[in-house]
Design an enzyme around this catalytic site. Structure first.
Site: not given
Length: 218
Positions: A61, A63-65, A68
């Site tokens: 989602s 935060g991870e994107t 990344a």
């Protein structure tokens, strides 16, 4: 063990299909990504990446994107010739990727974790490396990566108490799942210990810190 995991997935779909059908029919954002979740990706994208063996970076989602993006910028700086394919699960994660599309050579939704779907997706894109953000341990996807000799790395890995408690109930299975991952790069000593406690091979677990601390807020 994978047989029972896949059986549970299939039964889950059979029991919940009215709910998912409703989402697809009446919620445009789910309808838009449903085909990709089944492994049907735009032909233009598939042809554009064909033979180029991209790095496949998966983030769930928002935060991870965002985290990344830090990795992608470094990869692009050091290896500008290597294409980057990013996948997300949520619509909001996909939107963040779209807003930063200049860093990516392809933006897709992650395939559902059925053996025939993930196998098809990996065959279409033929990644040279799979990098997974934080907690996404999809058994069939990781197993197919391992069988296809595609290295896979868990980046910024973390495990909550709740997840550990659940995974310990199926530790023999999780040992097989984590053994399919080339490296498990965890945020902290606690996360590393938790990963080891669910059966991860010690030689594959390393502590690298939390990438999100490297994000500069606006």
């Amino acid at each position: 063990m994978y047989f029972f995991y896949n059986l549970i997935l299939i039964l889950g779909v059979l029991l919940s299909w009215p709910y998912w059908l409703g989402l697809i029919l009446f919620t445009p954002k789910y309808r838009a990504n449903f085909a990709q979740r089944l492994g049907y990706y735009p032909l233009e994208l598939v042809h554009r990446l064909q033979g180029k063996r991209p790095i496949w970076l998966h983030a769930v989602s928002v935060g991870e994107t965002m985290a990344a993006l830090l990795i992608v910028k470094q990869l692009k700086a050091q290896h500008p010739e290597v294409p980057i394919l990013i996948s997300t699960v949520t619509v909001t994660g996909n939107q963040i990727a779209q807003q930063n599309e200049k860093y990516f050579d392809g933006i897709i939704y992650f395939p559902l974790d059925f053996p025939w779907i993930v196998k098809k997706a990996l065959h279409l894109f033929q990644p040279r490396l799979v990098m997974i953000m934080e907690t996404e341990l999809w058994p069939n996807f990781l197993r197919e990566c391992n069988k296809s000799k595609i290295p896979s790395i868990l980046i910024n890995g973390r495990l909550s108490d709740k997840s550990v408690h659940r995974y310990r109930k199926v530790k023999p299975f999780m040992t097989k799942v984590t053994s399919s991952v080339t490296y498990l790069l965890m945020q902290s000593n606690v996360d590393a210990e938790r990963m080891l406690s669910i059966g991860a091979p010690q030689t594959q677990v390393q502590i690298t810190g939390n990438i999100k601390f490297d994000i500069t807020p606006p």
